[in-house]
Design an enzyme around this catalytic site. Structure first.
Site, PDB file in Angstrom:
ATOM      1  N   GLY A 273       0.839  -1.181   0.000  1.00 56.08           N
ATOM      2  CA  GLY A 273       0.000   0.000   0.000  1.00 56.08           C
ATOM      3  C   GLY A 273       0.873   1.230   0.000  1.00 56.08           C
TER       4      GLY A 273
ATOM      5  NE  ARG B 216       0.345   7.088   8.442  1.00 53.23           N
ATOM      6  CZ  ARG B 216       1.593   7.367   8.747  1.00 53.23           C
ATOM      7  NH1 ARG B 216       2.063   8.586   8.573  1.00 53.23           N
ATOM      8  NH2 ARG B 216       2.390   6.449   9.224  1.00 53.23           N
TER       9      ARG B 216
ATOM     10  CE1 TYR C 271      -2.109   3.442  13.199  1.00 49.53           C
ATOM     11  CE2 TYR C 271      -1.797   4.936  11.347  1.00 49.53           C
ATOM     12  CZ  TYR C 271      -2.430   3.851  11.903  1.00 49.53           C
ATOM     13  OH  TYR C 271      -3.362   3.173  11.181  1.00 49.53           O
TER      14      TYR C 271
ATOM     15  CB  CYS D 283     -13.177  20.820  20.123  1.00 54.64           C
ATOM     16  SG  CYS D 283     -13.764  22.255  19.229  1.00 54.64           S
TER      17      CYS D 283
HETATM   18  C1  LIG Z   1      -2.743  -2.830   5.432  1.00 53.06           C
HETATM   19  C2  LIG Z   1      -2.398  -4.127   4.827  1.00 53.06           C
HETATM   20  C3  LIG Z   1      -1.405  -4.207   3.846  1.00 53.06           C
HETATM   21  C4  LIG Z   1      -0.573  -3.035   3.361  1.00 53.06           C
HETATM   22  O1  LIG Z   1       0.184  -2.395   4.306  1.00 53.06           O
HETATM   23  P1  LIG Z   1       1.189  -1.216   3.847  1.00 53.06           P
HETATM   24  O2  LIG Z   1       1.889  -0.826   5.074  1.00 53.06           O
HETATM   25  O3  LIG Z   1       0.344  -0.106   3.299  1.00 53.06           O
HETATM   26  O4  LIG Z   1       2.065  -1.793   2.793  1.00 53.06           O
HETATM   27  C5  LIG Z   1      -1.178  -5.456   3.267  1.00 53.06           C
HETATM   28  N1  LIG Z   1      -1.875  -6.551   3.648  1.00 53.06           N
HETATM   29  C6  LIG Z   1      -2.836  -6.513   4.591  1.00 53.06           C
HETATM   30  C7  LIG Z   1      -3.559  -7.744   4.954  1.00 53.06           C
HETATM   31  C8  LIG Z   1      -3.125  -5.302   5.214  1.00 53.06           C
HETATM   32  O5  LIG Z   1      -4.062  -5.274   6.172  1.00 53.06           O
END
Ligand SMILES: *Cc1c(COP(=O)(O)O)cnc(C)c1O
Length: 418
Positions: A275, A312, A316, A343
């Site tokens: 991702g 984020r 996190y 707020c």
């Molecule tokens: C969120 C997720 C990803 C991707 O994570 P990235 O850090 O964005 O690469 C891949 N596989 C599963 C099952 C996820 O939940």
């Protein structure tokens, strides 16, 4: 390799000035570079080219249908975690034969939907889910292709909220229990176990945890083949770390050169679920400075973007680089908290952050906001969600318009008589 660059102190996205786009669409907004997105996809794809493989883009990192379409055009598959994401992936034009479905709470309706669309496989996260998929498949007269998401008990040394492969984690099936579950699956008429899967966490900056996990996964795949199972897919998950501020991130090639040798003789198609590595640096969040506020102990830059737009930092403790869209000469650096109008004290985009002193009305860019940015945004404080703009060369496209106040109450109703 990134198409957000300063030219003479002016931040540009590909061929356009960010400030020109801001004039047209107002702030805040997300801005994506088509070129960066596509190049990142290609680099990841190329890195694994020595192996038969599918890159399943993790839709939750950025689920805009235009982004999905661009990746579909490149041949990407998708990693989805809900019926809604499956709907988006298909709308984006992603081939269902390249879609994998993970998530530990799949509903009967979602399973039926996915089976009906003919997805590549389900990444199954519990024995009860296995039973439910079997029942639905039998009812539909089909065989459900499945992989078990195994939990290899690996510490990915990342933020605890994004570590998913530890014993204490809610995800996956313990490696120890996996063999028995596969043997159950092999016997059930509605199931066809064709893969193994892991996803150990996100924003992992070393290859060690992946190597460790892949070794366990390959061993499992080989034992399953010995039992007569046709394991054709080894899914190594995603979570490859990227550079937000001063982290040292590995390149896709570096991850691949550590992992490819471990996967060469497994005799399966490799699935990589990335991702952030594709979308993270493909997008920024553009915001305007509303006020420069001097507190008793701290100086606050109050901006028009907030935690509902980019959660984020609050969720996190993630750090994003923030800089003025148009740099000024001879301006001193100051230490500030960049905060939004919401707020909540947790509403900040950066804390104790050193940046050029800014003035009311200045535009700021929050970098590396293309992943888990808009897709995690909400309407909290009844703030309208911001537009998403895609730049392609000299052109900018609105790929999601700014929400209106009417959008906020759409779907709500005041019952008669109250
Ligand atoms: C969120 C997720 C990803 C991707 O994570 P990235 O850090 O964005 O690469 C891949 N596989 C599963 C099952 C996820 O939940």
């Amino acid at each position: 390799m990134n198409d957000f660059v300063y030219r003479n102190g002016v931040l540009c996205c590909e061929e356009l000035r960010v400030s020109d786009i801001a004039k047209k669409v107002g702030t805040p907004f997300y801005l994506y570079s088509r070129n960066t997105l596509v190049n990142h996809y290609r680099v990841v794809d190329q890195a694994f080219s020595a192996l038969e493989h599918i890159i399943c883009f993790s839709v939750k990192s950025n689920s805009n249908v235009a982004i999905l379409r661009l990746l579909a055009n490149e041949g990407a598959g998708a990693d989805v975690v809900s019926g809604g994401e499956l709907f988006r992936a298909l709308k984006g034009g992603i081939d269902p034969r390249k879609i994998v479905f993970a998530g530990l709470g799949k509903t009967e309706i979602e399973i039926e939907h996915a089976l009906g669309e003919g997805i590549l496989l389900f990444n199954v996260e519990s024995s009860q889910e296995l039973m439910l998929i079997n029942r639905v498949a039998e009812r539909m007269g089909v065989e459900a292709p499945v992989a078990l998401r195994v939990n290899p008990d690996i510490n990915p040394k990342t933020h605890p909220y994004v570590a998913t492969g530890l014993k204490q984690s809610k995800f996956g099936i313990p490696l120890k229990a996996a063999m028995a579950e596969y043997e159950v699956a092999q016997k059930l008429p509605g199931l066809n176990p064709i893969g193994v899967h892991m996803h150990i966490g996100s924003q992992i900056l070393e290859s060690g945890p992946f190597e460790n996990g892949v070794n366990k996964l390959v061993k499992l795949a080989k034992s399953l083949k010995v039992l007569g199972m046709d394991i054709r897919y080894v899914n190594i998950g995603g979570g490859f770390g990227i550079q937000y501020t001063d982290e040292e991130a590995l390149t896709p090639d570096q991850y691949a050169s550590a992992l490819v040798p471990l996967l060469e003789d497994v005799g399966a198609t490799i699935i990589v679920e990335v991702g952030r590595m594709i979308t993270g640096n493909s997008g920024i969040l553009v915001t305007t400075v509303l006020y420069d506020k001097h507190g008793e102990e701290k100086r606050f830059v109050v901006v028009d973007a907030a935690m509902n737009d980019l959660i984020r930092p609050s969720l996190y403790q993630a750090k994003h680089h923030i800089a003025p869209v148009n740099q000024r000469e001879g301006v001193r650096d100051v230490k500030v908290d960049v905060v939004g109008p919401i707020c909540e004290s947790s509403d900040f985009l950066a804390r104790d952050f050193t940046m050029q002193e800014v003035k009311q009305g200045d535009l700021l860019a929050v970098f590396t906001a293309g992943a888990y940015g808009f897709s995690m945004s909400s309407n909290y404080n009844s703030r309208t969600r911001v537009p998403e703009i895609l730049v392609w060369g000299r052109k900018a496209f609105v790929i999601r318009r700014r929400e209106t106040y009417e959008d906020l109450v759409r779907g709500e109703a005041i019952p008669d008589g109250i």
